[in-house]
Scaffold this motif. Structure first.
Motif, PDB file in Angstrom:
ATOM      1  N   LYS A   4       0.835  -1.211   0.000  1.00 23.45           N
ATOM      2  CA  LYS A   4       0.000   0.000   0.000  1.00 23.45           C
ATOM      3  C   LYS A   4       0.865   1.253   0.000  1.00 23.45           C
ATOM      4  O   LYS A   4       0.537   2.249  -0.670  1.00 23.45           O
ATOM      5  CB  LYS A   4      -0.945  -0.014   1.211  1.00 23.45           C
ATOM      6  CG  LYS A   4      -2.016  -1.098   1.136  1.00 23.45           C
ATOM      7  CD  LYS A   4      -3.055  -0.918   2.222  1.00 23.45           C
ATOM      8  CE  LYS A   4      -4.137  -1.984   2.147  1.00 23.45           C
ATOM      9  NZ  LYS A   4      -4.891  -1.900   0.867  1.00 23.45           N
ATOM     10  N   GLU A   5       1.922   1.255   0.757  1.00 23.31           N
ATOM     11  CA  GLU A   5       2.821   2.407   0.785  1.00 23.31           C
ATOM     12  C   GLU A   5       3.482   2.608  -0.574  1.00 23.31           C
ATOM     13  O   GLU A   5       3.673   3.745  -1.031  1.00 23.31           O
ATOM     14  CB  GLU A   5       3.881   2.232   1.875  1.00 23.31           C
ATOM     15  CG  GLU A   5       3.311   2.315   3.296  1.00 23.31           C
ATOM     16  CD  GLU A   5       4.369   1.998   4.357  1.00 23.31           C
ATOM     17  OE1 GLU A   5       5.420   1.424   3.981  1.00 23.31           O
ATOM     18  OE2 GLU A   5       4.150   2.340   5.525  1.00 23.31           O
ATOM     19  N   SER A   8       0.891   4.139  -2.959  1.00 22.64           N
ATOM     20  CA  SER A   8       0.571   5.534  -2.650  1.00 22.64           C
ATOM     21  C   SER A   8       1.773   6.462  -2.767  1.00 22.64           C
ATOM     22  O   SER A   8       1.638   7.678  -2.586  1.00 22.64           O
ATOM     23  CB  SER A   8      -0.015   5.629  -1.229  1.00 22.64           C
ATOM     24  OG  SER A   8       0.945   5.239  -0.267  1.00 22.64           O
ATOM     25  N   GLN A 172       0.976  15.241  -5.046  1.00 19.53           N
ATOM     26  CA  GLN A 172       0.598  13.846  -4.822  1.00 19.53           C
ATOM     27  C   GLN A 172      -0.837  13.644  -5.286  1.00 19.53           C
ATOM     28  O   GLN A 172      -1.740  14.397  -4.915  1.00 19.53           O
ATOM     29  CB  GLN A 172       0.721  13.468  -3.353  1.00 19.53           C
ATOM     30  CG  GLN A 172       0.385  12.006  -3.078  1.00 19.53           C
ATOM     31  CD  GLN A 172       0.689  11.594  -1.650  1.00 19.53           C
ATOM     32  OE1 GLN A 172       1.178  12.393  -0.856  1.00 19.53           O
ATOM     33  NE2 GLN A 172       0.410  10.356  -1.307  1.00 19.53           N
ATOM     34  N   VAL A 174      -4.237  11.410  -5.388  1.00 16.07           N
ATOM     35  CA  VAL A 174      -4.965  10.401  -4.614  1.00 16.07           C
ATOM     36  C   VAL A 174      -6.258  10.085  -5.361  1.00 16.07           C
ATOM     37  O   VAL A 174      -7.119  10.953  -5.534  1.00 16.07           O
ATOM     38  CB  VAL A 174      -5.297  10.904  -3.193  1.00 16.07           C
ATOM     39  CG1 VAL A 174      -5.997   9.806  -2.399  1.00 16.07           C
ATOM     40  CG2 VAL A 174      -4.042  11.374  -2.480  1.00 16.07           C
ATOM     41  N   ILE A 273      -4.505   7.148   1.109  1.00 14.34           N
ATOM     42  CA  ILE A 273      -3.215   7.655   0.644  1.00 14.34           C
ATOM     43  C   ILE A 273      -2.139   6.582   0.838  1.00 14.34           C
ATOM     44  O   ILE A 273      -2.041   6.002   1.919  1.00 14.34           O
ATOM     45  CB  ILE A 273      -2.833   8.939   1.425  1.00 14.34           C
ATOM     46  CG1 ILE A 273      -3.909   9.997   1.189  1.00 14.34           C
ATOM     47  CG2 ILE A 273      -1.464   9.431   1.004  1.00 14.34           C
ATOM     48  CD1 ILE A 273      -3.762  11.225   2.054  1.00 14.34           C
TER      49      ILE A 273
END
Length: 273
Positions: A4-5, A8, A172, A174, A273
């Protein structure tokens, strides 16, 4: 860094936009071969960015400009046809017949001229009416062409603004996906890592009903924080709020002017995120 990191981190969007380094691109391609979740996120990001790149394309009718200029430059040519006077005289005429013919020809020209003048007048009136109608239609179509051009310029300006945001390394992105009741809805949040300002692209949300308005929420440690009210003139152009930190974003449909707390049953999209 877990899956997930990694998703994102923005590497997927950078890869699609061509900003990833050769090393980063190689790593992502390797990860996608072995991680179904990353591959799915990549495909979803690609679809979303492709939609945003084409959503506002406006193409005026291909023949509109040519048709307008042809009408403006059109010239009307009126051909005046004068009937020939046919005289069928027999080879042998009497003196009386010739005298009668001369007398008739000298007493009737004014009638011929009157008829011809009337015909020319009617042709002139018809020609003027045709010209006036053509001019009116041309002006109307020209106004439509100018309006289409203005709309196209505005769409192009908005698209350029979005492309600038896509290419900004400090921005960024999202992705917000539709919840169970609104699976077709989508939106994208642009979060400036330096200024902490939040922008929203919500073209894939249904048009808000009269008296209602979409409201953006930042989820920080499980608590919703008001991130601003959305309007079409702010789309991807004007920051809705300044959000120092968040773990997710969501959008709800609220009464015009907003709400202090989100109406959960009216939530349309959400994304982590």
């Amino acid at each position: 860094m877990n899956t997930k990191e990694y998703i994102s981190s923005g590497i997927i969007e950078s890869y699609i936009l061509g900003h990833a380094s050769p090393e980063e691109a190689g790593i992502l391609e390797c990860v996608m071969k072995n991680n179904a979740e990353v591959k799915e996120a990549f495909e979803e990001a690609q679809k979303t960015l492709e939609h945003l790149a084409t959503a506002q394309a406006v193409t005026p009718p291909s023949d509109l400009k040519a048709k307008i200029w042809n009408k403006i430059q059109q010239e009307q040519t009126v051909e005046e046809v004068t009937p020939a006077l046919s005289t069928d005289i027999s080879d042998v005429k009497t003196h009386r017949e010739i005298t009668q013919q001369v007398r008739t020809q000298t007493t009737t020209p004014w009638k011929t001229y009157a008829v011809a003048a009337s015909a020319l007048f009617l042709v002139s009136v018809a020609g003027n009416l045709f010209w006036m109608n053509s001019q009116s239609a041309s002006k109307k179509e020209m106004s439509l062409l100018i309006a289409d051009k203005k709309h196209q310029d505005q769409a192009m300006q908005k698209m350029n603004q979005k492309l600038d945001m896509f290419s900004n390394p400090d921005m960024q992105m999202v992705m917000l996906k539709g919840v169970e009741k609104h699976t077709e809805a989508k939106a994208m949040v642009f979060w400036d890592k330096k200024t902490k300002e939040v922008y929203l692209n919500a073209e894939k949300l249904p048009k808000a009903p009269a008296g209602m308005q979409y409201q953006l929420w930042a989820i920080d440690e499980g608590k919703p924080v008001d991130a601003g009210m959305y309007t079409e003139d702010k789309d991807s152009r004007i920051a809705l709020a300044n959000i120092p930190k968040a773990q997710a974003f969501a959008i709800t449909l609220e009464k015009e002017g907003g709400s202090k707390v989100p109406t959960m049953e009216n939530m349309f999209v959400m994304g982590g995120i």
